[in-house]
Write a protein that holds these residues in place. Structure first.
Motif, PDB file in Angstrom:
ATOM      1  N   ALA A 357     -39.402 -41.773   6.985  1.00 23.64           N
ATOM      2  CA  ALA A 357     -38.357 -42.405   6.176  1.00 23.64           C
ATOM      3  C   ALA A 357     -38.831 -42.445   4.728  1.00 23.64           C
ATOM      4  O   ALA A 357     -39.944 -42.875   4.441  1.00 23.64           O
ATOM      5  CB  ALA A 357     -38.067 -43.816   6.677  1.00 23.64           C
ATOM      6  N   ASN A 358     -37.961 -41.986   3.818  1.00 23.41           N
ATOM      7  CA  ASN A 358     -38.341 -41.880   2.408  1.00 23.41           C
ATOM      8  C   ASN A 358     -37.289 -42.569   1.553  1.00 23.41           C
ATOM      9  O   ASN A 358     -36.085 -42.302   1.688  1.00 23.41           O
ATOM     10  CB  ASN A 358     -38.456 -40.400   2.022  1.00 23.41           C
ATOM     11  CG  ASN A 358     -38.955 -40.215   0.599  1.00 23.41           C
ATOM     12  OD1 ASN A 358     -39.471 -41.146   0.000  1.00 23.41           O
ATOM     13  ND2 ASN A 358     -38.792 -39.019   0.062  1.00 23.41           N
ATOM     14  N   ASN A 359     -37.734 -43.440   0.676  1.00 19.42           N
ATOM     15  CA  ASN A 359     -36.833 -44.146  -0.244  1.00 19.42           C
ATOM     16  C   ASN A 359     -37.375 -43.938  -1.656  1.00 19.42           C
ATOM     17  O   ASN A 359     -38.463 -44.419  -1.984  1.00 19.42           O
ATOM     18  CB  ASN A 359     -36.795 -45.640   0.111  1.00 19.42           C
ATOM     19  CG  ASN A 359     -35.759 -46.401  -0.699  1.00 19.42           C
ATOM     20  OD1 ASN A 359     -35.323 -45.954  -1.757  1.00 19.42           O
ATOM     21  ND2 ASN A 359     -35.373 -47.566  -0.205  1.00 19.42           N
ATOM     22  N   SER A 360     -36.646 -43.202  -2.492  1.00 20.92           N
ATOM     23  CA  SER A 360     -37.147 -42.917  -3.838  1.00 20.92           C
ATOM     24  C   SER A 360     -36.102 -43.291  -4.884  1.00 20.92           C
ATOM     25  O   SER A 360     -34.899 -43.198  -4.649  1.00 20.92           O
ATOM     26  CB  SER A 360     -37.499 -41.431  -3.973  1.00 20.92           C
ATOM     27  OG  SER A 360     -36.361 -40.619  -3.815  1.00 20.92           O
ATOM     28  N   ARG A 361     -36.614 -43.709  -6.036  1.00 23.43           N
ATOM     29  CA  ARG A 361     -35.764 -44.050  -7.179  1.00 23.43           C
ATOM     30  C   ARG A 361     -36.294 -43.348  -8.415  1.00 23.43           C
ATOM     31  O   ARG A 361     -37.487 -43.374  -8.695  1.00 23.43           O
ATOM     32  CB  ARG A 361     -35.725 -45.570  -7.409  1.00 23.43           C
ATOM     33  CG  ARG A 361     -35.054 -46.329  -6.278  1.00 23.43           C
ATOM     34  CD  ARG A 361     -35.005 -47.827  -6.535  1.00 23.43           C
ATOM     35  NE  ARG A 361     -34.407 -48.561  -5.442  1.00 23.43           N
ATOM     36  CZ  ARG A 361     -33.095 -48.779  -5.304  1.00 23.43           C
ATOM     37  NH1 ARG A 361     -32.261 -48.314  -6.228  1.00 23.43           N
ATOM     38  NH2 ARG A 361     -32.632 -49.447  -4.269  1.00 23.43           N
ATOM     39  N   PHE A 362     -35.361 -42.749  -9.134  1.00 22.54           N
ATOM     40  CA  PHE A 362     -35.683 -41.989 -10.336  1.00 22.54           C
ATOM     41  C   PHE A 362     -34.896 -42.608 -11.491  1.00 22.54           C
ATOM     42  O   PHE A 362     -33.668 -42.669 -11.459  1.00 22.54           O
ATOM     43  CB  PHE A 362     -35.281 -40.524 -10.128  1.00 22.54           C
ATOM     44  CG  PHE A 362     -35.467 -39.625 -11.324  1.00 22.54           C
ATOM     45  CD1 PHE A 362     -36.538 -38.755 -11.392  1.00 22.54           C
ATOM     46  CD2 PHE A 362     -34.559 -39.623 -12.375  1.00 22.54           C
ATOM     47  CE1 PHE A 362     -36.696 -37.903 -12.474  1.00 22.54           C
ATOM     48  CE2 PHE A 362     -34.706 -38.791 -13.462  1.00 22.54           C
ATOM     49  CZ  PHE A 362     -35.782 -37.930 -13.513  1.00 22.54           C
ATOM     50  N   LYS A 363     -35.616 -43.092 -12.510  1.00 21.60           N
ATOM     51  CA  LYS A 363     -34.970 -43.688 -13.676  1.00 21.60           C
ATOM     52  C   LYS A 363     -35.474 -42.998 -14.936  1.00 21.60           C
ATOM     53  O   LYS A 363     -36.670 -42.757 -15.087  1.00 21.60           O
ATOM     54  CB  LYS A 363     -35.258 -45.191 -13.761  1.00 21.60           C
ATOM     55  CG  LYS A 363     -34.735 -45.991 -12.591  1.00 21.60           C
ATOM     56  CD  LYS A 363     -35.076 -47.468 -12.729  1.00 21.60           C
ATOM     57  CE  LYS A 363     -34.583 -48.267 -11.536  1.00 21.60           C
ATOM     58  NZ  LYS A 363     -34.937 -49.714 -11.658  1.00 21.60           N
ATOM     59  N   ASN A 364     -34.553 -42.689 -15.821  1.00 17.14           N
ATOM     60  CA  ASN A 364     -34.896 -42.005 -17.065  1.00 17.14           C
ATOM     61  C   ASN A 364     -34.125 -42.631 -18.222  1.00 17.14           C
ATOM     62  O   ASN A 364     -32.929 -42.923 -18.111  1.00 17.14           O
ATOM     63  CB  ASN A 364     -34.558 -40.510 -16.954  1.00 17.14           C
ATOM     64  CG  ASN A 364     -34.437 -39.825 -18.301  1.00 17.14           C
ATOM     65  OD1 ASN A 364     -33.369 -39.396 -18.706  1.00 17.14           O
ATOM     66  ND2 ASN A 364     -35.549 -39.748 -19.017  1.00 17.14           N
ATOM     67  N   GLY A 365     -34.808 -42.849 -19.339  1.00 16.63           N
ATOM     68  CA  GLY A 365     -34.171 -43.326 -20.555  1.00 16.63           C
ATOM     69  C   GLY A 365     -34.547 -42.441 -21.725  1.00 16.63           C
ATOM     70  O   GLY A 365     -35.664 -41.904 -21.784  1.00 16.63           O
ATOM     71  N   GLN A 366     -33.633 -42.251 -22.672  1.00 18.80           N
ATOM     72  CA  GLN A 366     -33.854 -41.341 -23.799  1.00 18.80           C
ATOM     73  C   GLN A 366     -33.264 -41.929 -25.073  1.00 18.80           C
ATOM     74  O   GLN A 366     -32.157 -42.464 -25.077  1.00 18.80           O
ATOM     75  CB  GLN A 366     -33.201 -39.990 -23.517  1.00 18.80           C
ATOM     76  CG  GLN A 366     -33.145 -39.058 -24.715  1.00 18.80           C
ATOM     77  CD  GLN A 366     -32.192 -37.887 -24.500  1.00 18.80           C
ATOM     78  OE1 GLN A 366     -31.768 -37.624 -23.379  1.00 18.80           O
ATOM     79  NE2 GLN A 366     -31.834 -37.194 -25.566  1.00 18.80           N
ATOM     80  N   VAL A 367     -34.026 -41.839 -26.169  1.00 16.63           N
ATOM     81  CA  VAL A 367     -33.524 -42.166 -27.508  1.00 16.63           C
ATOM     82  C   VAL A 367     -33.892 -41.009 -28.428  1.00 16.63           C
ATOM     83  O   VAL A 367     -35.060 -40.615 -28.498  1.00 16.63           O
ATOM     84  CB  VAL A 367     -34.133 -43.473 -28.059  1.00 16.63           C
ATOM     85  CG1 VAL A 367     -33.605 -43.749 -29.462  1.00 16.63           C
ATOM     86  CG2 VAL A 367     -33.835 -44.635 -27.125  1.00 16.63           C
ATOM     87  N   SER A 368     -32.893 -40.442 -29.096  1.00 14.53           N
ATOM     88  CA  SER A 368     -33.125 -39.319 -30.005  1.00 14.53           C
ATOM     89  C   SER A 368     -32.524 -39.641 -31.361  1.00 14.53           C
ATOM     90  O   SER A 368     -31.369 -40.068 -31.460  1.00 14.53           O
ATOM     91  CB  SER A 368     -32.485 -38.034 -29.459  1.00 14.53           C
ATOM     92  OG  SER A 368     -33.065 -37.669 -28.233  1.00 14.53           O
ATOM     93  N   LEU A 369     -33.323 -39.428 -32.418  1.00 19.68           N
ATOM     94  CA  LEU A 369     -32.867 -39.607 -33.790  1.00 19.68           C
ATOM     95  C   LEU A 369     -32.952 -38.269 -34.506  1.00 19.68           C
ATOM     96  O   LEU A 369     -33.889 -37.497 -34.292  1.00 19.68           O
ATOM     97  CB  LEU A 369     -33.734 -40.634 -34.518  1.00 19.68           C
ATOM     98  CG  LEU A 369     -33.828 -42.030 -33.883  1.00 19.68           C
ATOM     99  CD1 LEU A 369     -34.833 -42.880 -34.644  1.00 19.68           C
ATOM    100  CD2 LEU A 369     -32.467 -42.696 -33.856  1.00 19.68           C
ATOM    101  N   SER A 370     -31.974 -37.981 -35.357  1.00 21.55           N
ATOM    102  CA  SER A 370     -31.977 -36.693 -36.060  1.00 21.55           C
ATOM    103  C   SER A 370     -31.489 -36.870 -37.496  1.00 21.55           C
ATOM    104  O   SER A 370     -30.730 -37.783 -37.817  1.00 21.55           O
ATOM    105  CB  SER A 370     -31.098 -35.675 -35.332  1.00 21.55           C
ATOM    106  OG  SER A 370     -29.746 -36.090 -35.319  1.00 21.55           O
ATOM    107  N   LEU A 371     -31.958 -35.967 -38.344  1.00 24.67           N
ATOM    108  CA  LEU A 371     -31.572 -35.946 -39.743  1.00 24.67           C
ATOM    109  C   LEU A 371     -31.473 -34.493 -40.187  1.00 24.67           C
ATOM    110  O   LEU A 371     -32.363 -33.687 -39.873  1.00 24.67           O
ATOM    111  CB  LEU A 371     -32.607 -36.671 -40.609  1.00 24.67           C
ATOM    112  CG  LEU A 371     -32.525 -36.434 -42.127  1.00 24.67           C
ATOM    113  CD1 LEU A 371     -31.283 -37.106 -42.711  1.00 24.67           C
ATOM    114  CD2 LEU A 371     -33.785 -36.943 -42.822  1.00 24.67           C
ATOM    115  N   ARG A 372     -30.395 -34.160 -40.894  1.00 31.84           N
ATOM    116  CA  ARG A 372     -30.290 -32.839 -41.495  1.00 31.84           C
ATOM    117  C   ARG A 372     -29.804 -33.000 -42.929  1.00 31.84           C
ATOM    118  O   ARG A 372     -28.841 -33.705 -43.194  1.00 31.84           O
ATOM    119  CB  ARG A 372     -29.344 -31.944 -40.709  1.00 31.84           C
ATOM    120  CG  ARG A 372     -29.252 -30.545 -41.314  1.00 31.84           C
ATOM    121  CD  ARG A 372     -28.674 -29.542 -40.377  1.00 31.84           C
ATOM    122  NE  ARG A 372     -28.649 -28.219 -40.979  1.00 31.84           N
ATOM    123  CZ  ARG A 372     -28.305 -27.117 -40.350  1.00 31.84           C
ATOM    124  NH1 ARG A 372     -27.944 -27.182 -39.088  1.00 31.84           N
ATOM    125  NH2 ARG A 372     -28.302 -25.943 -40.955  1.00 31.84           N
TER     126      ARG A 372
END
Length: 801
Positions: A357-372
């Protein structure tokens, strides 16, 4: 013979005398070049040829035949325009046309199958996901499996054009995942979130050097039209089990502000049947024992993904942007398996039943800043900063039962949490030296850190006790710094690009010890140059030739370096290898393109320190084989491909590719191994337009015997899919019905050679699926020009730390 050759050359002179070159420059109302505009050469009221403008807005035509000619120009969000008529007698070699933006409200949105599912341009193969009816309801991994030149092995590894080691990006940002974690992400990501998938076999110096086989860039949907608009998609699917997927997309652009929000929720029950037959042999080659291992995996997967972004034009020259995103995946599964030991005569010695029996949790967070920022008309600079966080937990429970009188019952459980943090920063500078030349330079740095634990316990006399022989705590940190410079120029029919990138890597790994295992640490730092370049020759309006060369690297990821045990079954474990080195490759490619119809490519790759599976025996783990990865030697790959995009009728569009590879692998893994294989991958898609409301598709792929590893051979596989689409509600919505893998032939099957053993395996998944999807588009949209700056443009670039 000399006289015949002279007469032949004289006969060609009139043709040269009546042909000429002409460059049309397309600019927008702000005098900025229109990159990607379609320019058609019109002669005798017919289209003679077609060219897409480059970054400087130029469409250069060669050998225009005698007679009057004009040009038709189209560009997304701009009014179609036609130039005046020209003649050779005028002796005009260049002209400029200024196009005007549309500002009328679109009364309706009409989506048709006219966009081809696959395009070949500018050194990329572009998969237009929505253009294929059979992509609806599929996962991104399933879309990749049927994309031209892409293969996915049983461990989740992805090969491109027959070469393993692909860098996978999402919106130009690295995932920093591999193997099972990457497979988990892509197999839970819905195709409805994706606009295009770019397959880039030979990236330039501006792209990161990581990825021996190149880069796969998954571009999620973003709408750049003015006003408020959006869409909602609901999908239900039935295979062996029921699945559902729902997506909401919102966009708003007005004045200086442009925003988007995407949300996806999907739930599916999955199925995997794995059969493995392992035969052990003695020194004389005779079978000493056989292990028969059927396994059945089922489970549920719930995925929630959200992404939001905002661009703000501080001034006409400066744009800043921010993107926030997050993913939560919850997977619960059960595995029932049996291991039946057979003696040389085929009689059963013992049978061990296993439940997992397998119980898995995957959590991802992202913050991206850009300037041109546009420094001047000919100079601009851009900068990006990104933070990514992964939190992955997996709880596993194993129970092994010897099914005989006086048998035993073993129970093991494991808790495996992983935390990954990545920080990256980069800056790029571009200088247009003149209308035909451009210089680029840039810098990038990335820092990643990983904290990975594996805590194992055994059930003894009703009490859970720590298993310190398998428990592990692994810390890993890595820094990669890169600088590059790149120069490109075009002169008449010749264009070229040369670049040089330098990357330096240093990492430190620490395996914490316990009372049974010693504390250990290892570090490594190395740097290298990665040259790249391409040379193109436009022979005439129909034929062009391109030569591309690049040097690339694949670095071992932290999962590969971590020497902890991961239980596959009672007799097979997986472990890491802290001594593995990076692998390097040289890639050479020569291609010929005839109009937009036919592309022929010949390629060669040479890979050193080739990553391969290695099989070990641990004296403390009697009877157990250990999978790991190591550097075994060298691989040569010679490839030939043919791609065609044609419209036999006005209602039928065909895109197809045939890819042949000869692959030779050699190395040392307990013994000296040399293996080679001839493999062929066929991929075809037929798109049909039936009246004004209906579209249809029949598509499929087939792969002959193949080899991605020195000791593992894959057997032929393929699938056939079909679908039908219909526009409803005055073309504001579409209804699509499709069936994938109609004949249930997409199995993963092969033979692995171990030291003194072989293993046949076959993996079948819930791949024959009927899908019904409904998409509704709402809101008013204004046709608008493609933006020249903003974070969205930066997100399309590819980079890796």
């Amino acid at each position: 013979m000399t006289r015949t050759l002279l007469l032949f050359l004289l006969a060609l002179l009139p043709l040269g005398g009546f042909a000429q070159q002409f460059t049309l420059i397309v600019v927008k109302e702000n005098a900025q070049p229109a990159d990607g505009a379609t320019v058609k050469l019109i002669q005798a009221n017919k289209q003679a040829s077609m060219i897409v403008t480059n970054a400087r807005g130029q469409a250069r035509f060669q050998n225009i035949a005698q007679g009057a000619f004009s040009f038709s120009v189209t560009y997304t969000g701009y009014q179609p325009q036609t130039t005046r008529s020209y003649t050779i007698a005028e002796n005009i070699k260049q002209d400029t046309i200024r196009i005007q933006a549309l500002s009328t409200v679109l009364k309706e949105v009409n989506i048709t199958a006219k966009t081809p599912p696959v395009e070949v341009k500018q050194g990329k193969v572009i998969v237009n996901v929505d253009a294929s009816v059979t992509n609806v309801g599929a996962t991104v991994l399933e879309v990749l499996e049927k994309s031209p030149g892409v293969m996915v092995d049983r461990n989740g590894g992805i090969a491109l054009q027959g070469k393993p080691g692909v860098l996978v990006m999402i919106d130009g940002k690295p995932t920093y995942l591999s193997g099972a974690d990457l497979n988990n992400l892509l197999s839970s990501m819905s195709s409805t979130q994706v606009a295009q998938i770019e397959l880039i076999a030979n990236p330039t110096a501006r792209y990161d050097a990581s990825g021996n086989a190149g880069i796969i860039n998954i571009k999620t949907k973003k709408n750049r039209q003015k006003g408020f608009n959006g869409s909602v998609t609901a999908t239900v699917a039935q295979g062996v089990y029921f699945k559902t997927n729902n997506t909401l997309t919102l966009n708003y652009r007005a004045g200086r502000v442009s925003t988007f929000f995407n949300y996806n929720i999907s739930r599916q029950k999955y199925l995997t049947n794995l059969y493995a037959l392992r035969k052990y042999t003695g020194a004389d080659g005779a079978t000493t024992a056989t292990l028969d291992q059927p396994s059945h995996f089922t489970g549920t997967l719930l995925n929630n993904t959200a992404k939001a972004g905002l661009d703000y034009e501080v001034s006409p020259k400066t744009t800043v942007g921010i993107v926030l995103g997050g993913t939560m995946i919850h997977r619960e599964g059960n595995n029932t398996a049996s291991a039946r030991w057979l003696n040389p005569s085929g009689a059963a010695d013992s049978v061990i039943a296993t439940d997992n029996a397998n119980n898995s949790r995957f959590k991802n967070g992202q913050v991206s800043l850009s300037l041109r920022h546009a420094i001047s008309k000919n100079q601009d600079i851009s900068a990006d900063a990104d933070w990514l966080h992964y939190n992955i937990t997996s709880d596993q429970n194993f129970n092994n039962r010897l099914q005989t009188t006086g048998g035993y019952n073993e129970s093991t459980r494991a808790n495996i949490p992983t935390t990954i943090n990545i920080f990256t920063g980069k800056a790029d500078y571009t200088l247009k030296t003149d209308s035909d030349g451009q210089f680029q330079a840039g810098w990038k740095s990335a820092h990643s850190s990983t904290d990975n634990s594996a805590g194992y316990q055994n059930l003894n006399a009703g009490q859970w006790t720590d298993d310190l022989t398998r428990s592990n705590h692994f810390l890993y940190s890595e820094n990669i710094h890169a600088v590059y410079t790149q120069w490109e120029r075009k002169h008449k029919a010749i264009s070229y690009q040369v670049g040089l990138r330098y990357e330096h890597t240093d990492y430190h790994a620490h395996q914490l010890g316990n009372v049974l295992q010693k504390d250990s640490a290892f570090s490594r730092n190395y740097g290298s140059f990665f040259p790249s370049g391409n040379f193109s020759y436009q022979a005439d309006t129909a034929n062009s030739f391109t030569l591309t060369v690049s040097r690339r690297i694949d670095r071992p990821v932290y999962q590969t370096l971590n020497p902890f045990y991961f239980i596959i079954n009672k007799y097979t474990y997986q472990t890491g290898n802290p001594y593995i080195l990076p692998q390097y490759s040289w890639n050479l490619e020569l291609s010929h393109q005839y109009k937009n119809l036919l592309t022929t490519t010949v390629s060669y790759s040479n890979i050193n320190n080739y990553f391969s599976q290695i099989f070990l025996s641990d004296p403390t783990l009697a009877g157990i084989l250990l999978y790991t990865q190591g550097n075994v030697g060298r691989t040569y790959i010679i490839g030939v491909s043919e791609a065609i995009t044609a419209s036999p009728t006005n209602w039928w569009t065909l895109t197809a590719q045939a890819l042949y590879n000869y692959k030779k692998l050699s190395g040392f893994n307990g013994n000296h191994y040399t293996s080679d294989i001839n493999q062929l991958n066929l991929n075809a898609s037929n798109q049909f337009t039936m009246g004004k409301r209906f579209t249809g598709e029949v598509s499929g792929f087939y792969t002959t015997r193949a080899r991605n590893d020195v000791q593992e051979r894959l057997y032929p596989t393929g699938q056939l899919s079909a679908g039908l689409g219909m526009s409803v509600f005055k073309k504001k919505a579409t209804l699509k019905l499709s069936m994938r893998d109609i004949f249930y032939t997409n199995a993963m099957e092969g033979l692995t050679q171990f030291p003194n053993a072989t293993e046949y395996f076959k993996i079948k998944r819930d791949s024959r699926v009927v899908v019904l999807a409904f998409t509704y588009r709402f809101g008013k949209t204004f046709k608008t020009a493609k933006r020249d700056n903003g974070a969205a443009d930066e997100m399309q670039r590819v980079g890796n730390g």
